[in-house]
Design a protein around this motif. Sequence first.
Motif, PDB file in Angstrom:
ATOM      1  N   ASP A  93       0.819  -1.223   0.000  1.00 47.20           N
ATOM      2  CA  ASP A  93       0.000   0.000   0.000  1.00 47.20           C
ATOM      3  C   ASP A  93       0.852   1.272   0.000  1.00 47.20           C
ATOM      4  N   GLU A  94       2.048   1.179   0.571  1.00 48.29           N
ATOM      5  CA  GLU A  94       2.954   2.339   0.605  1.00 48.29           C
ATOM      6  C   GLU A  94       3.771   2.462  -0.692  1.00 48.29           C
ATOM      7  N   GLY A  95       3.452   1.662  -1.694  1.00 53.82           N
ATOM      8  CA  GLY A  95       4.094   1.792  -2.984  1.00 53.82           C
ATOM      9  C   GLY A  95       5.022   0.664  -3.383  1.00 53.82           C
ATOM     10  N   ALA A  96       5.150  -0.359  -2.539  1.00 51.62           N
ATOM     11  CA  ALA A  96       6.017  -1.520  -2.842  1.00 51.62           C
ATOM     12  C   ALA A  96       7.411  -1.079  -3.293  1.00 51.62           C
ATOM     13  N   LEU A  97       8.000  -0.208  -2.494  1.00 55.57           N
ATOM     14  CA  LEU A  97       9.311   0.339  -2.838  1.00 55.57           C
ATOM     15  C   LEU A  97      10.424  -0.675  -2.599  1.00 55.57           C
ATOM     16  N   ASP A  98      11.505  -0.516  -3.372  1.00 63.77           N
ATOM     17  CA  ASP A  98      12.700  -1.345  -3.182  1.00 63.77           C
ATOM     18  C   ASP A  98      13.565  -0.627  -2.150  1.00 63.77           C
TER      19      ASP A  98
END
Length: 113
Positions: free
Chosen positions: A107-112
């Motif tokens: 939900d928070e953007g699936a950041l790396d």
Amino acid sequence: DADPTVSFADDVWPILEDKGCNTCHADDTYHPGLLLSDAPTAYTTLTEDEPDDTSTHSTYVVAGDADGSLLVDKISNDPPNYGGVIMPSSDNAMDDEQVGTVKTWIDEGALDN
């Protein structure tokens, strides 16, 4: 936008490792194409690769949409909505907190991160 509260490297990957996802999905033995052997491979597979034709999803993870992500369906629904069985296997299934961590990351953007 608020800074993410969940990190792939620090929060999500340790759950995948703890649950043995990286062991069963280290190669194409159990599910061709779903490679979770190490953190960089897992991130790329989950966010960029298209699941096989048994799914209607375009990727395993839809950034910003945990409820629309195949990964969340697979780890939190018994049986998953698209079929098959919950993963990891029911004797080692993720608890609600772990599922919540994965959902928050997506939900928070699936950041790396």
